[in-house]
Design a protein around this motif. Structure first.
Motif, PDB file in Angstrom:
ATOM      1  N   LEU A 161      -5.969  -9.440 -40.385  1.00  0.00           N
ATOM      2  CA  LEU A 161      -6.368  -8.720 -41.508  1.00  0.00           C
ATOM      3  C   LEU A 161      -7.521  -7.630 -41.179  1.00  0.00           C
ATOM      4  O   LEU A 161      -8.284  -8.014 -40.394  1.00  0.00           O
ATOM      5  N   VAL A 162      -7.036  -6.452 -41.233  1.00  0.00           N
ATOM      6  CA  VAL A 162      -7.914  -5.266 -40.723  1.00  0.00           C
ATOM      7  C   VAL A 162      -8.444  -4.767 -42.043  1.00  0.00           C
ATOM      8  O   VAL A 162      -8.121  -4.717 -43.210  1.00  0.00           O
ATOM      9  N   ASP A 163      -9.987  -4.732 -42.114  1.00  0.00           N
ATOM     10  CA  ASP A 163     -10.748  -4.260 -43.150  1.00  0.00           C
ATOM     11  C   ASP A 163     -10.677  -2.706 -43.009  1.00  0.00           C
ATOM     12  O   ASP A 163     -11.613  -2.016 -41.906  1.00  0.00           O
ATOM     13  N   LEU A 164     -10.002  -2.084 -43.797  1.00  0.00           N
ATOM     14  CA  LEU A 164     -10.074  -0.512 -43.441  1.00  0.00           C
ATOM     15  C   LEU A 164     -11.212   0.252 -43.843  1.00  0.00           C
ATOM     16  O   LEU A 164     -11.704   1.178 -43.239  1.00  0.00           O
ATOM     17  N   ARG A 165     -12.155  -0.483 -44.866  1.00  0.00           N
ATOM     18  CA  ARG A 165     -13.579  -0.025 -44.827  1.00  0.00           C
ATOM     19  C   ARG A 165     -14.272   0.055 -43.524  1.00  0.00           C
ATOM     20  O   ARG A 165     -14.723   1.173 -43.168  1.00  0.00           O
ATOM     21  N   LYS A 166     -14.303  -1.027 -42.764  1.00  0.00           N
ATOM     22  CA  LYS A 166     -14.938  -0.966 -41.504  1.00  0.00           C
ATOM     23  C   LYS A 166     -14.155  -0.005 -40.657  1.00  0.00           C
ATOM     24  O   LYS A 166     -14.725   0.574 -39.669  1.00  0.00           O
ATOM     25  N   ARG A 167     -12.962   0.082 -40.633  1.00  0.00           N
ATOM     26  CA  ARG A 167     -12.075   0.666 -39.624  1.00  0.00           C
ATOM     27  C   ARG A 167     -12.447   2.396 -39.723  1.00  0.00           C
ATOM     28  O   ARG A 167     -12.411   2.905 -38.504  1.00  0.00           O
ATOM     29  N   TYR A 168     -12.719   2.598 -40.942  1.00  0.00           N
ATOM     30  CA  TYR A 168     -12.971   4.098 -41.176  1.00  0.00           C
ATOM     31  C   TYR A 168     -14.453   4.276 -41.678  1.00  0.00           C
ATOM     32  O   TYR A 168     -14.721   5.478 -42.019  1.00  0.00           O
ATOM     33  N   GLY A 169     -15.255   3.540 -41.368  1.00  0.00           N
ATOM     34  CA  GLY A 169     -16.716   3.778 -41.676  1.00  0.00           C
ATOM     35  C   GLY A 169     -17.163   3.769 -43.078  1.00  0.00           C
ATOM     36  O   GLY A 169     -18.266   4.402 -43.165  1.00  0.00           O
ATOM     37  N   PHE A 170     -16.650   3.112 -44.025  1.00  0.00           N
ATOM     38  CA  PHE A 170     -16.994   3.275 -45.445  1.00  0.00           C
ATOM     39  C   PHE A 170     -17.944   2.055 -45.624  1.00  0.00           C
ATOM     40  O   PHE A 170     -17.980   0.986 -44.988  1.00  0.00           O
ATOM     41  N   PRO A 171     -18.749   2.167 -46.768  1.00  0.00           N
ATOM     42  CA  PRO A 171     -19.624   1.050 -47.155  1.00  0.00           C
ATOM     43  C   PRO A 171     -18.781  -0.309 -47.301  1.00  0.00           C
ATOM     44  O   PRO A 171     -17.681  -0.197 -47.789  1.00  0.00           O
ATOM     45  N   THR A 172     -19.383  -1.341 -46.885  1.00  0.00           N
ATOM     46  CA  THR A 172     -18.543  -2.472 -46.824  1.00  0.00           C
ATOM     47  C   THR A 172     -19.403  -3.626 -48.062  1.00  0.00           C
ATOM     48  O   THR A 172     -19.397  -4.804 -47.867  1.00  0.00           O
ATOM     49  N   ASP A 173     -20.001  -3.092 -48.874  1.00  0.00           N
ATOM     50  CA  ASP A 173     -20.913  -3.849 -49.946  1.00  0.00           C
ATOM     51  C   ASP A 173     -20.137  -4.443 -50.868  1.00  0.00           C
ATOM     52  O   ASP A 173     -20.359  -5.346 -51.860  1.00  0.00           O
ATOM     53  N   VAL A 174     -18.823  -4.146 -51.152  1.00  0.00           N
ATOM     54  CA  VAL A 174     -17.814  -4.557 -52.165  1.00  0.00           C
ATOM     55  C   VAL A 174     -16.636  -5.397 -51.277  1.00  0.00           C
ATOM     56  O   VAL A 174     -16.174  -4.631 -50.372  1.00  0.00           O
ATOM     57  N   GLU A 175     -16.280  -6.618 -51.994  1.00  0.00           N
ATOM     58  CA  GLU A 175     -15.222  -7.255 -51.266  1.00  0.00           C
ATOM     59  C   GLU A 175     -14.069  -6.658 -51.688  1.00  0.00           C
ATOM     60  O   GLU A 175     -13.886  -6.316 -52.958  1.00  0.00           O
ATOM     61  N   SER A 176     -12.832  -6.654 -50.750  1.00  0.00           N
ATOM     62  CA  SER A 176     -11.675  -6.019 -51.093  1.00  0.00           C
ATOM     63  C   SER A 176     -10.856  -7.079 -51.976  1.00  0.00           C
ATOM     64  O   SER A 176     -10.996  -8.355 -51.862  1.00  0.00           O
ATOM     65  N   ALA A 177     -10.158  -6.410 -53.154  1.00  0.00           N
ATOM     66  CA  ALA A 177      -9.549  -7.223 -54.049  1.00  0.00           C
ATOM     67  C   ALA A 177      -8.154  -7.390 -53.476  1.00  0.00           C
ATOM     68  O   ALA A 177      -7.368  -8.461 -54.003  1.00  0.00           O
ATOM     69  N   ASN A 178      -7.438  -6.672 -53.049  1.00  0.00           N
ATOM     70  CA  ASN A 178      -6.145  -6.587 -52.330  1.00  0.00           C
ATOM     71  C   ASN A 178      -5.784  -6.364 -50.858  1.00  0.00           C
ATOM     72  O   ASN A 178      -6.804  -5.846 -50.287  1.00  0.00           O
ATOM     73  N   MET A 179      -4.984  -7.126 -50.475  1.00  0.00           N
ATOM     74  CA  MET A 179      -4.478  -6.785 -48.941  1.00  0.00           C
ATOM     75  C   MET A 179      -3.034  -6.296 -49.094  1.00  0.00           C
ATOM     76  O   MET A 179      -2.215  -6.835 -49.811  1.00  0.00           O
ATOM     77  N   ILE A 180      -2.750  -5.408 -48.314  1.00  0.00           N
ATOM     78  CA  ILE A 180      -1.436  -4.745 -48.228  1.00  0.00           C
ATOM     79  C   ILE A 180      -0.706  -4.989 -46.892  1.00  0.00           C
ATOM     80  O   ILE A 180      -1.360  -4.742 -45.733  1.00  0.00           O
ATOM     81  N   VAL A 181       0.337  -5.895 -46.981  1.00  0.00           N
ATOM     82  CA  VAL A 181       1.000  -6.311 -45.727  1.00  0.00           C
ATOM     83  C   VAL A 181       1.915  -5.232 -45.331  1.00  0.00           C
ATOM     84  O   VAL A 181       2.753  -4.676 -45.920  1.00  0.00           O
ATOM     85  N   VAL A 182       1.683  -4.554 -44.080  1.00  0.00           N
ATOM     86  CA  VAL A 182       2.429  -3.652 -43.553  1.00  0.00           C
ATOM     87  C   VAL A 182       3.102  -4.020 -42.072  1.00  0.00           C
ATOM     88  O   VAL A 182       2.992  -5.053 -41.671  1.00  0.00           O
TER      89      VAL A 182
END
Length: 445
Positions: A352-373
């Motif tokens: 599971l890749v956290d795209l917010r961490k990957r691109y330097g966005f704030p991480t104070d909100v938990e992700s609601a969805n995950m997209i399987v690619v």
């Protein structure tokens, strides 16, 4: 001697010949379908077998509603299986030939005359099978040449349905309609989505599930039917998933409004055929703008739009395997900071890749969805704030950009004029990096 099982319906006791009874299922999980047979509105999963279920109350023309905990009596005859829904089963009876009287009348084939002076009608099961003559064993047909198809799953009144994702042009929020006179009750009016006009349809009413409530909070699935467009009201969009063809049950007895039923790990999802759902007279209310007509002559691609820190991004739907609610990840020691860990989705273990961490966005909100690619033949999941929906864009509206801001190389221009940066899967994880992570996972699992 003869053997019977008795059951209750509307406070009255009835009996069935035990010879055809295969089993009784308590707490059945019924899926509503727009059936080809008037008295067969449901299907039920029985250990991998999809069986039609008869509405016996409607079949016998009885008043009232079923109990809160009805049961399904499963019947079999000549390799055909059906279920009948009853309020409750009661007892097994063994009777003498003298205690059974043949009194064929309508749906009743006889009467049990018991020593305690009880009279119990015996339902004619042959008539049920004959009446539902399309409830038969059918050969499954292969319609798609590929081994898997992508479906968009949604819910209406707790029931799971789907459209083939290629048929869904867009997913959006509810739009207030304008009134249309002299139309079926399920047509709620006419809406404009950008430059296109289309009828707004209550899919719940179309499937005999009752009128949708709180439609202001509902979602719309924009589907192209012939030369027109319609918008279906649904309660909730669960996501997009790929299903193997072998899990599809494509049978003519489900009716032309049902394309197939997908068996997803024991859960039955009815894949609807939108072209057979809507009357031609309704689709004639749809008008497309000149711009839309021009675009239809050119290549169109579908983009899944999702949020990261209140900004919209997109993925090509062709890169997406499915969308699911984010699962709790198990940490993977030694992995990059943006690798949240591993999740188990059904039988697969995925990074599971956290795209917010990957691109330097704030991480104070938990992700609601995950997209399987998928990247080549490997899969991983992307954690995003939430998935917004799917939009169709013309291939010519996707431009290459020099700026690698947020790791994007392309941007799509929507019909609204909004610019959506597109995430390239190979820019999120390189193939060799993904291979090392998967090897690490397999070594620890």
């Amino acid at each position: 001697t003869m053997h019977f099982i008795t059951f209750m319906m509307s406070g009255e006791k009835y009996a069935l010949n035990l010879d055809m009874v295969r089993e009784v299922v308590s707490d059945p999980k019924l899926s509503k379908i727009p059936s080809a047979v008037e008295y067969v509105p449901w299907i039920c999963d029985l250990r991998g077998h999809t069986i039609p279920v008869v509405d016996l109350r409607k079949y016998l023309k009885l008043e009232g509603a079923y109990n809160e905990d009805p049961e399904v009596i499963v019947l079999s005859k000549n390799e055909r299986m059906i279920g009948i829904l009853v309020d409750s089963t009661e007892e097994m009876l063994t009777v003498s030939d003298q205690e059974y009287e043949e009194t064929s009348s309508g749906n009743v084939k006889g009467t049990l005359r018991l020593p305690d002076e009880r009279l119990i009608p015996v339902i004619d099961l042959d008539r049920i099978f004959q009446h539902g003559k399309s409830i038969e064993k059918h050969e499954e047909t292969q319609i798609y040449s590929s081994s898997e198809i992508l479906i968009t799953i949604f819910k209406i009144k707790g029931h799971s349905y789907a459209f083939i994702t290629d048929q869904v042009r867009e997913i959006t929020r509810f739009v207030n309609p304008s009134h249309l006179p002299d139309v079926p009750n399920y047509v709620k009016g006419l809406i404009r989505v950008r430059e296109d006009l289309m009828p707004l349809l209550d899919l719940s009413e179309m499937l005999d599930l009752g009128t949708s409530t709180s439609i202001e909070n509902s979602f719309l699935l924009l589907v192209e039917i012939g030369n027109g467009m319609v918008a279906f009201i649904v309660d909730e969009v669960e996501g997009i998933t790929s299903v193997p063809e072998r899990s599809l049950k494509i049978r003519s007895d489900f009716g032309e409004k049902v394309f197939a039923v997908a068996d997803i790990k024991g859960r039955l999802v009815t894949i609807l055929n939108p072209e057979k759902l809507v009357d031609e007279k309704v689709t004639k209310f749809s008008t497309k703008s000149d711009a839309t007509r021009v675009e239809e002559t050119q290549d169109e691609v579908q983009i899944m739009v999702f949020k990261l820190a209140d900004q919209d991004f997109g993925l090509l739907v062709e890169d997406v395997e499915e969308v699911a609610k984010t699962l709790k990840a198990r940490k993977l020691p030694g992995a990059s900071l943006y690798i949240e860990g591993v999740v188990r989705l059904r039988d697969e273990v995925l990074p599971l890749v956290d795209l917010r961490k990957r691109y330097g966005f704030p991480t104070d909100v938990e992700s609601a969805n995950m997209i399987v690619v998928h990247l080549e033949d490997k899969k991983f999941a992307l954690g995003v704030d939430r998935v917004e929906g799917i939009v169709g864009v013309n291939a010519r509206s996707i431009d290459e950009i020099d700026d690698r801001a947020f790791g994007t190389r392309k941007v799509a221009k929507l019909k609204t004029g909004e610019l959506i940066p597109l995430i390239e899967i190979e820019d999120v994880l390189k193939s060799d990096e993904l291979e090392k992570i998967l090897q690490n996972i397999h070594a620890k699992v």
